[in-house]
Scaffold this active site. Structure first.
Site, mmCIF file in Angstrom:
data_model
loop_
_atom_site.group_PDB
_atom_site.id
_atom_site.type_symbol
_atom_site.label_atom_id
_atom_site.label_comp_id
_atom_site.label_asym_id
_atom_site.label_seq_id
_atom_site.Cartn_x
_atom_site.Cartn_y
_atom_site.Cartn_z
ATOM 1 N N ARG A 136 -8.802 -39.188 20.343
ATOM 2 C CA ARG A 136 -9.007 -40.551 19.814
ATOM 3 C C ARG A 136 -10.371 -41.032 20.282
ATOM 4 N NH1 ARG A 136 -4.705 -43.627 23.776
ATOM 5 N NH2 ARG A 136 -5.580 -42.865 25.702
ATOM 6 N N GLU B 268 -13.688 -82.571 10.975
ATOM 7 C CA GLU B 268 -12.728 -82.256 12.038
ATOM 8 C C GLU B 268 -11.413 -83.023 11.888
ATOM 9 O OE1 GLU B 268 -14.666 -82.946 15.829
ATOM 10 O OE2 GLU B 268 -15.714 -84.710 15.071
ATOM 11 N N GLY C 181 0.072 -50.838 26.199
ATOM 12 C CA GLY C 181 1.289 -51.560 26.599
ATOM 13 C C GLY C 181 2.568 -50.915 26.092
ATOM 14 N N CYS D 66 -19.044 -75.645 14.879
ATOM 15 C CA CYS D 66 -19.464 -75.862 16.261
ATOM 16 C C CYS D 66 -18.283 -76.004 17.199
ATOM 17 C CB CYS D 66 -20.395 -77.069 16.366
ATOM 18 S SG CYS D 66 -19.598 -78.611 15.904
ATOM 19 N N HIS E 53 -11.359 -80.176 28.373
ATOM 20 C CA HIS E 53 -12.657 -80.527 28.955
ATOM 21 C C HIS E 53 -13.152 -79.426 29.886
ATOM 22 C CE1 HIS E 53 -15.191 -82.439 32.083
ATOM 23 N NE2 HIS E 53 -15.690 -83.082 31.044
ATOM 24 N N MET F 69 5.225 -47.548 24.626
ATOM 25 C CA MET F 69 6.090 -46.585 25.297
ATOM 26 C C MET F 69 5.342 -45.379 25.845
ATOM 27 S SD MET F 69 9.395 -44.610 23.927
ATOM 28 C CE MET F 69 8.536 -43.066 23.812
ATOM 29 N N ARG G 279 6.365 -39.389 21.228
ATOM 30 C CA ARG G 279 5.317 -40.310 21.689
ATOM 31 C C ARG G 279 5.081 -41.407 20.655
ATOM 32 N NH1 ARG G 279 0.378 -36.507 23.154
ATOM 33 N NH2 ARG G 279 0.039 -37.870 24.920
ATOM 34 N N LYS H 146 -2.511 -41.898 16.725
ATOM 35 C CA LYS H 146 -2.212 -40.573 17.280
ATOM 36 C C LYS H 146 -1.773 -39.618 16.175
ATOM 37 C CE LYS H 146 -0.492 -40.802 21.362
ATOM 38 N NZ LYS H 146 0.575 -41.563 22.011
ATOM 39 N N TYR I 189 -24.574 -71.046 9.514
ATOM 40 C CA TYR I 189 -24.672 -70.693 10.940
ATOM 41 C C TYR I 189 -23.335 -70.888 11.651
ATOM 42 C CZ TYR I 189 -24.764 -75.710 11.942
ATOM 43 O OH TYR I 189 -24.435 -77.021 12.026
ATOM 44 N N GLY J 52 -15.854 -79.021 13.149
ATOM 45 C CA GLY J 52 -15.418 -79.179 14.534
ATOM 46 C C GLY J 52 -13.995 -78.656 14.611
ATOM 47 N N THR J 53 -13.895 -77.360 14.777
ATOM 48 C CA THR J 53 -12.558 -76.746 14.661
ATOM 49 C C THR J 53 -11.671 -77.011 15.874
ATOM 50 O OG1 THR J 53 -13.655 -74.720 15.337
ATOM 51 C CG2 THR J 53 -13.115 -74.951 12.997
ATOM 52 N N ASN J 54 -12.241 -77.557 16.947
ATOM 53 C CA ASN J 54 -11.359 -77.934 18.063
ATOM 54 C C ASN J 54 -10.466 -79.085 17.605
ATOM 55 O OD1 ASN J 54 -12.888 -76.160 19.570
ATOM 56 N ND2 ASN J 54 -14.195 -77.769 20.405
ATOM 57 N N ASP J 55 -11.106 -80.117 17.097
ATOM 58 C CA ASP J 55 -10.312 -81.248 16.618
ATOM 59 C C ASP J 55 -9.588 -80.903 15.326
ATOM 60 O OD1 ASP J 55 -10.369 -83.496 18.382
ATOM 61 O OD2 ASP J 55 -12.533 -83.522 18.088
ATOM 62 N N SER K 173 -20.650 -79.745 9.687
ATOM 63 C CA SER K 173 -20.399 -78.821 10.787
ATOM 64 C C SER K 173 -18.911 -78.937 11.122
ATOM 65 C CB SER K 173 -21.258 -79.196 11.989
ATOM 66 O OG SER K 173 -20.967 -78.317 13.047
ATOM 67 N N ARG L 274 -23.659 -82.493 22.609
ATOM 68 C CA ARG L 274 -22.676 -83.567 22.830
ATOM 69 C C ARG L 274 -23.352 -84.630 23.683
ATOM 70 N NH1 ARG L 274 -19.059 -78.757 23.341
ATOM 71 N NH2 ARG L 274 -17.217 -79.081 22.041
HETATM 72 C C1 PEP Z 1 -14.718 -80.010 17.773
HETATM 73 O O1 PEP Z 1 -13.873 -80.883 17.705
HETATM 74 O O2 PEP Z 1 -14.550 -78.846 17.357
HETATM 75 C C2 PEP Z 1 -16.017 -80.297 18.406
HETATM 76 C C3 PEP Z 1 -16.983 -79.395 18.396
HETATM 77 O O3 PEP Z 1 -16.151 -81.465 19.054
HETATM 78 P P1 PEP Z 1 -15.542 -81.764 20.503
HETATM 79 O O4 PEP Z 1 -15.060 -80.464 21.054
HETATM 80 O O5 PEP Z 1 -16.645 -82.340 21.296
HETATM 81 O O6 PEP Z 1 -14.456 -82.720 20.197
HETATM 82 MG MG MG Z 2 -14.451 -82.933 18.034
#
Ligand code: PEP
Ligand code: MG
Length: 879
Positions: A336, A744, A101, A830, A454, A103, A92, A22, A850, A765-768, A763, A561
């Site tokens: 804006r 991972e 969110g 992935c 899951h 003031m 302001r 602003k 990728y 596996g950023t979840n694990d 690849s 998977r």
């Molecule tokens: C992960 O761990 O990021 C992954 C892609 O494998 P999964 O989610 O199946 O464990």
């Molecule tokens: Mg995994």
């Protein structure tokens, strides 16, 4: 010495980080010579200092504020607190990114019991003076001192009722005086002190309130949803008041240079005569449309349209403007870049390019990739949502809107769906057995589980709405009901609605509308594809998901998977036979049954992907996930397996692990049961040979999960290569295939140079990898998030938004070390972060080949990858 306060005439639009959006735009408009009421901005750095100094304003900053105020007084020729000709201000907030969110505005600051009388005399308009004062008391009370707004409204309504007035404008000066007295009494009653009369004290209290609002609950939630760092702070804008409530030649309004819901190129907005700020949005009087200003004040309308055009051309984007007319004179209070719906965002971007105002690259940078979700999934009909009652909030695990009757297990959900009912599957948490029930549901709601649980992962893959980890609900699956925090009970068959984009759960049915894609969408996607460097793959395990991903622009499968391929009823039996097999022979016999099914699936995927690369990951999850837990199901399975229920129970107990996510899963399954890896290799290679015989050129990529040591990879790879090479040799055809691994586990990342020697690709596996780096279960992360946010330990959920500091560092180490050994090592991601724009930007920066994400996130990833390429090129230009 740091400068903390800037006159509008000292700033410009490039100073957004310091002056907030602003403030920077007010300065820019001042510089453009537009009619902007004069004022100054206290910087975002002053806000950061306020927090560093234990929520207090340092004396030198206070001194600088009043020095600048004195300069403004000289410039304007009026004095703050002078009853004869008072200088009144608005206060302001304004951070770098616009944040609803924070003031609300305070207007008319500087009024007190004496100044109001002076103002009445000066303007010869006591009604206006007292109207302004009562508004100030209410705004100051509500916004600065947290006196409930509705209490002020009650007082106003009482005066209106006494005097038989319908509208505020029906109240005369005398009535306004009474409102002021009532407001002051109310203030004193609630706060235990009288309304502050010293304008300087009022000003400092308001500035502090703006700084405090940076940290209020709403602002924190908004920041989290929009990836805005808590360290930015907000600026404060102090601006000379102009009055839309002075008389009938005064007014106030808001307008967009284009329609923010459709993007149509036409001035869009509304105004209200004889009104101040919030009256336009408060809905007390019905505002007029901006077109009608042409009849009410033709000259002002003409001037406003010219300014609007000028601003749009200057900022090269649709503008959202606020203005006030004081006795026939127009003032600009804000401009804006306007917030817009996803459809409007695409249309405006494409139109601006076609109008020659911006380049394609600039157009791409104007669209928030996450907004595309709204175009790909059903949404609630806005009017229907307005009257809906939200009953709880969970994690926004998979976007879209869903409405249906609740069922608490997969089989009753399936039966209900077969009867033609719309179904919402409600589970404490889902497991692979629920897949059929999830498939037939409109949406999925779970009590436990994070953004990579899951339910979340599977729902996202299906493009289905999911709210996960809603711990506010007490879910009694067996008894067929759940209760909310206030004890309201929802039984099997009751209607609820879910918003997977916000995590909100509503009572009852809410009408939804289907997703629709316009030509603008195709154009934006095409432009994205022209500039992006990253390839976009998808996580898909079925032909249906793969086909959808191709339609949405995927260029390969980055993660199939394979365990997901065994969920269906006719396969789960053979799979369970394999799991409970006591001998290698028995396991091989079960695997023989699975082989043709798996091979058929791969053929389907290869054919669907039309020559694009397909990465197939070998079996990964802890096996006991696939076994039944209920007595009835155990008895049934025991019967099918021709063993006693007691024996089966013992087997299941033997498979039980205390910490399954760190247990017997991933490549460890292939190490202990090499025959599983053999069967999977056969299925992949035989399928590829068959498809290639029909004229395709599939190069399958086999991916080994959960490696922590290069020797594991060597071991499993050896099985793969031996099995594959023999099949290829026997078939007499040539087939190229690659074997790579997932990164991972932190140890894999840290020993990436060793691992790269054995891998064709990595690849991530950023979840694990996130789970293991944080030591935080991906299925239970949701439980701690709220208190971690409240205590400012986390600013976002690391399972959804990649943690660049820790997990990102491991990715960087692994990428660099891997490529130091193998220059052309292919790199991809992935994990679920592969569909998150800020994570995608990081993957681009690391030189990945990728990203892979669920099918419905492919368009988001295409745009985000384009933006990363464009920003990267910009940065290079600056170096
Ligand atoms: C992960 O761990 O990021 C992954 C892609 O494998 P999964 O989610 O199946 O464990
Ligand atoms: Mg995994």
């Amino acid at each position: 010495m740091t400068k903390y306060v800037y006159m509008f005439s000292e700033g410009n639009a490039t100073m957004r980080n310091l002056l907030g959006g602003k403030g920077a735009n007010l300065a820019e408009m001042t510089g453009l010579g537009l009619p902007v009421p004069r004022g100054f901005t206290i910087t975002t750095e002053a806000c950061t200092r306020y927090y560093e100094d234990n929520e207090s304003i340092a004396p030198e900053i206070e001194a600088e504020i009043f020095e600048t105020l004195a300069k403004a007084e000289d410039m304007i020729g009026k004095k703050f607190g002078d009853p004869n000709d008072p200088y009144l201000v608005s206060v302001r907030s304004g951070s770098r990114a616009s944040m609803p969110g924070m003031m609300d505005t305070i207007l008319n600051l500087g009024l007190n019991d004496t100044v109001v009388e002076g103002l009445a005399k000066l303007t010869d308009n006591p009604r206006f003076a007292y109207d302004s004062y009562r508004r100030f008391i209410a705004m100051f009370g509500d916004v600065v001192m947290e006196v409930e707004k509705s209490l002020f409204e009650e007082e106003l309504d009482a005066v209106k009722a006494d005097r038989g007035a319908k509208l505020d404008t029906d109240l005369d000066a005398d009535a306004m005086k009474e409102v002021v007295d009532r407001y002051k009494a109310l203030y004193a009653r609630v706060k235990g002190e009288s309304f502050p009369q010293d304008p300087r004290e009022q000003l400092m209290a308001a500035v502090k309130a703006v700084f405090r609002s940076w940290n209020n609950e709403r602002a924190n939630v908004y920041r989290r949803m929009n990836d805005i760092p808590g360290s930015w702070g907000t600026a404060v804008n102090i601006q000379e008041m102009v009055y839309g409530n002075m008389d009938n030649t005064s007014g106030t309004g808001v307008a967009f240079t284009r329609d923010p819901s459709t993007g149509e190129n036409k001035l869009y907005g509304e105004f209200l005569m004889n009104a101040q700020g919030e009256d336009v949005v408060a809905g007390i009087r019905t505002p007029q449309t901006i077109d009608q200003l042409k009849d009410v004040m033709p000259d002002v309308y003409q001037q406003f349209t010219e300014i609007a055009e000028k601003l749009e051309r200057h900022y090269r984007d649709m503008q959202d403007m606020e203005f006030t007319i004081e006795r026939g004179k127009l003032f600009m209070l804000q401009t804006r870049n306007g917030k817009r719906t996803a459809a409007a965002a695409l249309k405006v971007a494409v139109d601006l390019v076609e109008e020659g105002m911006i380049t394609k690259e600039e157009a791409l940078m104007k669209i928030d990739p996450k907004q595309l979700d709204a175009l790909l999934h059903p949404t609630f009909v806005p009017a229907a949502l307005k009257s809906a009652q939200s009953i709880a909030k969970g994690l926004p695990a998979s976007p879209g809107a869903a409405t249906g009757r609740v069922y608490f297990d997969a089989s009753t959900a399936t039966e209900a769906s077969e009867r033609g009912e719309k179904v919402i599957l409600v589970r404490v948490e889902t497991s692979p057995e629920d897949i059929q029930g999830m498939n037939v549901s409109q949406g999925i709601l779970t009590g436990r589980g994070g953004m990579t649980s899951h339910a979340a992962v599977v729902a996202r893959g299906m493009g289905k709405c999911c709210v996960s980890g809603c711990s506010e609900l007490s879910i009694r699956e067996k008894d067929g009901y759940f209760t909310t925090e206030d004890g309201t009970r929802f039984n099997e068959g009751d209607w609820i609605s879910l918003d997977g984009s916000t995590g909100l759960i509503y009572a009852g049915a809410i009408d939804t509308q289907d997703a629709s894609l316009s030509g603008d969408f195709d154009m934006i996607m095409k432009w994205s594809d022209d500039v992006r460097v990253l390839k976009i793959r998808t996580n898909a395990d079925t032909v249906r998901d793969a086909a959808m991903a191709i339609k949405l622009g995927a260029e390969g499968i980055g993660l199939c998977r394979t365990e997901h391929m065994f969920f269906e009823a006719d396969r789960i039996f053979a799979f369970r036979q394999m799991i409970v097999a006591k001998t290698v022979e028995a396991r091989r016999a079960a695997l023989e049954k699975l082989l043709p099914m798996q091979k058929e699936d791969f053929i389907g995927l290869f054919e669907t992907m039309q020559g694009y690369p397909v990465t197939i990951r070998f079996l990964d999850p802890p096996l006991h996930e696939f076994l039944p837990h209920e007595d009835a199901e155990i008895n049934e399975l025991a019967g099918e397996l021709k063993i006693s229920a007691a024996d089966l129970k013992t087997l299941i107990n033997d498979l039980h692990e205390l910490n399954p996510m760190m247990g017997h899963r991933g490549c460890r399954l292939a190490v202990t049961y090499p025959e599983i890896a053999e069967m999977q290799t056969r299925a992949v290679i035989e399928a590829a040979i068959e498809v290639n015989k029909k004229g395709q050129n599939i190069i399958p990529e086999i991916m080994i999960p959960l490696i922590c040591d290069v020797k594991e990879l060597k071991f499993v790879k050896n099985i793969v290569v031996k099995t594959a090479d023999k099949i290829i040799a026997d078939s007499g055809v040539k087939l190229e295939y690659h074997v790579g691994t997932m990164i991972e586990i932190p140890r894999a990342a840290l020993t990436a140079d060793e691992i790269a020697a054995e891998a064709d690709f990595f690849s991530f596996g950023t979840n694990d990898l996130t789970q293991m780096t944080y030591g935080l279960s991906r299925d239970d992360a949701g439980k701690i998030l709220e208190s971690y946010y409240q205590n400012k330990i986390f600013e976002s959920d690391p399972t959804a938004r990649l943690d660049l500091v820790g997990v990102g560092k491991l990715m960087k180490i692994a990428s660099q070390d891997g490529r130091s050994v193998k220059k052309d090592l292919k790199l991809g991601i992935c994990g679920e972060h592969g569909g998150d724009p800020s994570s995608i930007a990081y993957c681009h920066e690391l030189g990945f080949n990728y990203v892979s994400c669920s099918p419905f996130r492919v368009p988001i990833a295409r745009l985000a990858a384009a933006q990363a390429a464009i920003s990267g090129a910009d940065n290079l230009g600056q170096k």
